[in-house]
Write a protein that holds these residues in place. Structure first.
Motif, short mmCIF file in Angstrom:
data_model
loop_
_atom_site.label_atom_id
_atom_site.label_comp_id
_atom_site.label_asym_id
_atom_site.label_seq_id
_atom_site.Cartn_x
_atom_site.Cartn_y
_atom_site.Cartn_z
N ASP A 139 47.42 28.11 35.32
CA ASP A 139 45.97 28.29 35.78
C ASP A 139 45.07 27.36 35.00
OD1 ASP A 139 43.84 29.00 37.16
OD2 ASP A 139 44.06 31.16 36.96
N GLU A 190 41.92 26.47 36.11
CA GLU A 190 40.71 26.80 35.97
C GLU A 190 40.03 28.35 35.61
OE1 GLU A 190 39.58 25.16 40.33
OE2 GLU A 190 41.62 24.97 40.10
N GLY A 191 40.86 29.14 35.99
CA GLY A 191 40.56 30.64 35.79
C GLY A 191 40.23 31.03 34.30
N PHE A 227 36.67 30.76 33.04
CA PHE A 227 35.62 31.57 33.76
C PHE A 227 35.54 33.14 32.98
CE2 PHE A 227 35.78 28.32 36.93
CZ PHE A 227 34.58 28.01 37.13
N MET A 256 32.57 36.70 32.27
CA MET A 256 32.37 38.28 32.73
C MET A 256 32.28 39.38 31.71
SD MET A 256 32.55 37.15 35.74
CE MET A 256 32.94 35.82 36.64
N LYS A 303 21.80 47.27 42.05
CA LYS A 303 20.89 47.14 40.61
C LYS A 303 19.58 47.41 41.01
CE LYS A 303 23.53 44.16 37.52
NZ LYS A 303 23.53 43.39 36.71
N SER A 333 27.78 43.42 38.64
CA SER A 333 27.64 42.10 37.94
C SER A 333 28.25 41.00 38.74
CB SER A 333 27.84 42.13 36.70
OG SER A 333 29.16 42.78 36.44
N HIS A 353 27.71 36.91 39.13
CA HIS A 353 28.25 35.76 38.60
C HIS A 353 28.66 34.88 39.90
CE1 HIS A 353 28.14 36.72 34.42
NE2 HIS A 353 28.23 37.87 34.73
N GLU A 372 29.51 32.68 43.01
CA GLU A 372 28.97 31.18 43.35
C GLU A 372 28.40 31.10 44.45
OE1 GLU A 372 31.79 28.29 41.79
OE2 GLU A 372 31.77 29.21 39.91
N ALA A 428 35.08 32.48 40.55
CA ALA A 428 35.67 33.12 39.48
C ALA A 428 35.43 34.45 39.33
CB ALA A 428 35.34 32.27 38.15
N ALA A 429 34.37 34.89 40.05
CA ALA A 429 33.70 36.33 39.99
C ALA A 429 34.63 37.08 41.00
CB ALA A 429 32.39 36.38 40.49
N VAL A 438 37.83 36.66 41.33
CA VAL A 438 38.80 37.08 40.12
C VAL A 438 38.73 38.29 39.45
CG1 VAL A 438 40.31 36.22 38.54
CG2 VAL A 438 39.67 34.74 40.50
N TRP A 439 37.54 38.17 38.81
CA TRP A 439 37.14 39.33 37.95
C TRP A 439 36.93 40.60 38.72
CZ3 TRP A 439 32.24 42.05 38.30
CH2 TRP A 439 32.26 42.74 36.98
N GLU A 475 40.45 41.86 39.50
CA GLU A 475 41.20 42.51 38.46
C GLU A 475 40.51 43.72 37.80
OE1 GLU A 475 41.31 39.49 35.43
OE2 GLU A 475 42.88 38.36 36.52
N ARG A 476 39.17 43.93 37.65
CA ARG A 476 38.69 45.17 37.23
C ARG A 476 39.01 46.23 38.33
NH1 ARG A 476 33.62 46.13 33.78
NH2 ARG A 476 33.30 48.03 34.98
N GLN A 499 47.21 40.56 37.09
CA GLN A 499 46.59 39.25 36.89
C GLN A 499 46.40 38.14 38.04
OE1 GLN A 499 48.22 37.18 33.47
NE2 GLN A 499 46.11 36.73 33.03
N VAL A 500 45.20 37.53 38.15
CA VAL A 500 45.05 36.73 39.36
C VAL A 500 45.21 35.39 38.81
CG1 VAL A 500 43.52 36.05 41.18
CG2 VAL A 500 43.63 38.28 40.43
N ASN A 501 45.78 34.48 39.65
CA ASN A 501 45.67 32.90 39.06
C ASN A 501 44.56 32.28 40.04
OD1 ASN A 501 46.01 30.20 39.21
ND2 ASN A 501 48.24 30.53 38.54
N TYR A 502 43.63 31.90 39.35
CA TYR A 502 42.37 31.40 40.22
C TYR A 502 42.53 30.32 40.95
CZ TYR A 502 37.74 29.58 40.94
OH TYR A 502 36.45 29.07 41.53
N SER A 503 43.54 29.22 40.37
CA SER A 503 43.92 28.01 40.86
C SER A 503 44.59 28.47 42.30
CB SER A 503 44.54 27.04 40.30
OG SER A 503 44.21 27.15 39.14
#
Lengths: 69, 807
Positions: free
Chosen positions: A33, A35-36, A39, A43, B27, B52, B56, B58, B108-109, B111-112, B115-116, B128-132
């Motif tokens: 990966d 890119e990930g 970032f 967070m 918020k 949040s 984050h 995009e 990317a947010a 992904v976050w 995951e959370r 676990q996440v692969n963003y690509s």
């Protein structure tokens, strides 16, 4: 000039070490990966690590930030 | 920050409909939402303490589909051992691992957030996440929670996850990628060192003071470093070149292998027996640059393959079979004619057969394009792929395998695909001629110099081979297409076949399917007519109450019509499949359903004109008419704009539909489409497109159903809607995952821009070759300069193509 006979093979050995390290990092999946991970640091997932008293402060400043906007 | 005048959904960014009442407190600020789905997702994110995410991310998130309970139940199928065999690894003591495809990841947010959210579930050990690649790997303790719980948790925050079989593609890709990276690493580091030594060797040519033993020492070290580059990194060029020669074709790799092979052997000979020049640096550089471009190309190919993989869902190739009053779940492949199956409401009919028991409405829209479900009684035919809507049906299997209707469509599809005009094949043929020309020129140059100056003949021939390397030429198209597909994928338009963009740029006709493409594919309430002094609010609340337990698509619209149900208690309720519902409330009989059903009780409704373009639902109390609801398949928001935009850019727009005349002409009129055909079978649609193609048209087709699949394949370039059927996805060149029609226009614009860039690139590559070839042939370019020139020309091509990535 004769030091070259030592330095050049030394450079070649360094290249071999570099290649070995590179191959190891490929094998351990560090290029899967691209890119990930960049970032990930951005967070806020470390809230449970922040002490409680510090947390309150942070929220205050957060609010000011959004008001400022 | 919150601009109330500009009403767009805080979650997905789509406009908020007038009078909407969905909002979520995020918020400390009240944010407007466009629909129930967005509200639920935003609420889930806030409740999980993950606000949040909104700071984050995009861009706006994808609009969550309204998941009805049946769809959530489908996730439960993934818990079955039998199905899990395909994609789950079981470790010691109930710990399972699976790979998931995540849909809806835009930044990317996301992904976050995923995951959370998933890691917070008790029993999830790792996520676990692969963003690509938008793939996730999850490890969980099966004794604490089931896979379906994880999938449901992900859908609660607005993403869709489905497990996939890694062995089919993922593992192969991973291996291929790792091998390519290893080769690149060896070639890159090796080339750097050899070039450093080469700089010294070139300097020695001008410095008489250096003794020969030092020069030979440098040559030996260069050979030592270059050898792994040739035999490990450049191996693939030799392999493909040999394969090409064996099959009597001329590929790009033939001159490449020839140049690398001969330059290396000549340099080894010179090193051992002495001579004027070695070319280790040129060879390594050449191999490295070529491998880099191949690596980029492979990335593009993998991304396309992954997009295609996302469309192949594992579900649900299973059926519920009844044997000796036992129900068990079996794979569809195991069924044979005569088997008795149970099809529950919301399930897909797994195979062709007929109804044994039960009455229900069945939605055949995916097969026939007809948007309304039709009633099936005992003895009626059922087609595999249609969806049971209302009540359980027992069916007997009549046909399996090749004989089913869906198989027939697939066969039609196969034929259409093989007849598809292939631009890629043409490109290969051109390349073969180009390679042939290079080899011929190199041979002529070698012969001429051999006659006149044998000492330099080899170096000059080598320069010719390297400088004319079809690198820039072969990069020109793929790099531009990769960059364009990359940025299109980000907007939600996934390209699954390489030629799609090139063809799209030349499209002269856009043909749309109606249901599910120009329209949402689901009904909405267009108008309410009330009678006998009822108010609109009253009838809506009453309808909501009466239809509350019904699952017919019409009922699903009406039971959400009002915010609250009428405050009355239902004494009894009978549903008449395909007709409507009869209920007794406070001693009075109510009916809601199709007009004949209501007329039966309430008598003819006078002075009322029935619109044929809409679906009318009546409601009565005893012999008193209360209301007529008019339902319509909602036209997608941007449809009219998109069609205007397409027309403005000189494209002819047409509408082809399997629906009845009134519905089709009504839609066409609203959208300003003058050319439309109704009640079309897949065969007729295909013929229509063929006719356009014979007249010289380049046809782009947009569709979503199984019935569209052959047409999608027959068209020069085709789009499937993200929510469409698997078969439609498989046969389309591009998939509109975002479901937003305006991305079609983005696609056309991008395709045209891409074609311009490709033309510029090809032009540059040809000009470069024409300039460099005479220079190399006349001996003015040393091999290392040729390698540098070749690579900088490739670089120009790549940088030019990367302009497509910018927004």
């Amino acid at each position: 000039m004769s030091t070259l006979y030592l330095l050049i093979p030394l450079a070649a050995i360094l290249v071999i070490i570099a290649i070995a390290l590179f191959l190891w990092s490929i094998k351990s999946g560090q290029f899967e990966d691209m890119e990930g991970p960049g970032f990930r640091i951005l967070m806020d997932d470390d809230e449970d690590l922040i002490p409680d008293d510090a947390k309150v402060k942070k929220k205050d400043s957060d609010k000011k930030d959004t008001e400022g906007n | 920050m919150s601009d109330k005048t500009q009403q767009s959904c805080f979650h997905c960014g789509l406009p908020v409909p007038q009078g909407s009442h969905y909002h979520v407190d995020i918020k400390g600020e009240d944010r407007d939402m466009c629909c129930h789905g967005c509200q639920a997702v935003a609420q889930a994110i806030v409740d999980g303490g993950m606000e949040s995410f909104y700071d984050h991310r995009e861009g706006p998130s994808r609009r969550p589909e309204d998941l009805i309970p049946e769809q959530l139940e489908k996730f439960d199928l993934y818990d079955q051992e039998k199905l899990q065999q395909n994609f789950v690894e079981v470790d010691e003591s109930n710990v399972k691992t699976a790979s998931l495809i995540l849909e809806g990841i835009t930044c990317a947010a996301c992904v976050w957030l995923n995951e959370r959210h998933v890691k917070a579930l008790p029993g999830v050990l790792e996520f676990q996440v692969n963003y690509s690649t938008h793939r996730a790997r999850v490890r969980w303790d099966d004794s604490q929670l089931q896979l379906s719980d994880i999938l449901k948790a992900i859908s609660a925050i607005g993403y869709i996850a489905h497990p996939f079989d890694t062995s089919r593609q993922e593992e192969i890709y991973k291996k291929e990628r790792k091998l390519a990276l290893r080769r690149l690493a060896v070639a890159g580091l090796g080339a750097m060192q050899v070039m450093m030594l080469a700089a010294a060797l070139y300097a020695m040519d001008y410095d008489v003071g250096v003794d020969e033993s030092m020069r030979d020492f440098f040559r030996w070290i260069s050979m030592f470093l270059a050898t792994p580059v040739i035999f490990y990194s450049a191996k693939s060029f030799f392999v493909t070149a040999w394969r090409d020669i064996k099959s009597r074709q001329l590929g790009m790799d033939v001159p490449v292998a020839l140049a690398i092979g001969s330059a290396y052997s000549a340099s080894v000979y010179t090193t051992i027996f002495g001579g004027p020049d070695v070319y280790f640096d040129s060879v390594c550089m050449f191999a490295f640059f070529l491998l880099s471009s191949r690596f980029l190309e492979m990335g593009a190919r993998h991304r396309a393959g992954q997009a295609a993989e996302e469309l192949i869902r594992l579900l649900p190739a299973v059926a519920t079979r009844i044997r000796e009053s036992n129900e068990d779940i079996v794979a569809v492949d195991e069924l044979s004619p005569g088997d008795v199956l149970l099809v529950k409401p919301g399930e897909t009919v797994p195979i062709d057969g007929h109804v044994l028991e039960g009455v229900s409405s069945v939605d055949e829209s995916l097969l026939t394009g007809e948007s309304m479900p039709c009633v099936k009684n005992a003895g009626d035919e059922l087609t595999g792929g249609s969806v049971n809507v209302e009540s359980p049906l027992t069916m007997q299997v009549d046909r399996v395998g090749e004989d089913t209707v869906v198989s027939g469509i697939v066969r039609l599809l196969d034929r259409a695909q093989t007849e598809k005009p292939s631009i890629a094949r043409l490109a290969d043929r051109v390349a073969a001629w180009f390679v042939f020309a290079i080899l011929l020129i190199a041979a002529v140059v070698a012969y001429w110099w051999w006659q006149h100056d044998p000492a330099h003949a080899f170096a000059i021939t080598l320069s010719v081979l390297v400088v004319t390397c079809p690198c820039a030429l072969s990069l020109a198209t793929p790099v531009a297409i990769t960059a364009a597909t990359g940025s299109l994928t980000k907007t939600g338009l996934v390209t699954t076949r390489g030629h799609a963009l090139e063809t799209l740029a030349k499209a002269t006709h856009f043909v749309f399917d109606k249901t599910g493409t120009l329209t949402q594919g689901r009904l909405h309430l267009a108008d309410v007519k009330t009678f006998n002094g009822m108010s609109k609010e009253q009838v809506l609340q009453l309808a909501t109450l009466l239809e509350s337990r019904s699952e017919h698509p019409v009922a699903m619209v009406l039971n959400k019509a009002a915010e609250k149900q009428a405050a009355m208690a239902i004494d009894s309720l009978i549903s008449a499949p395909g007709k409507g519902v009869e209920a007794v409330i406070e001693g009075e009989v109510y009916r809601i359903g199709n007009l004949p059903f209501v007329t039966e009780l309430a008598g003819e409704l006078e002075g009322f004109e029935i619109h044929k373009t809409v679906t009318s639902v009546g409601m009565c109390r005893g012999n008193q008419w209360l209301a007529v609801f008019e339902l319509e398949d909602e036209i997608r928001q941007q449809a009219a704009d998109v069609i205007n935009e397409l027309k403005r850019s000189g494209i002819t727009v047409a509408l082809l539909s399997g629906d009845a005349k009134e519905a089709v002409s009504n839609t066409a009129e609203k959208l300003g489409i003058s050319e439309y055909l109704y009640a079309q079978s897949p065969q007729q649609k295909l013929e229509y497109i063929r006719k356009l193609q014979v007249d010289g048209g380049v046809v782009a087709m947009v569709g979503d159903g199984v019935n569209d699949a052959p047409v999608l394949s027959g068209a020069n370039v085709s789009f499937a809607m993200g929510s469409g059927t698997q078969l439609a996805h498989a046969s389309a060149d591009m998939v509109l995952l975002s479901e937003q029609l305006d991305h079609l226009v983005t696609g056309v614009t991008m395709a045209r821009k891409t074609l311009t860039i490709i033309k510029q690139n090809l032009g540059w590559a040809i000009v470069y070759n024409l300039l460099a070839l005479p220079l190399a042939a006349s001996g003015m370019i040393a091999p290392w300069m040729a390698a540098l020139g070749m690579s900088s020309s490739s670089l120009v091509v790549v940088v030019n193509a990367l302009r497509l990535r910018k927004k």
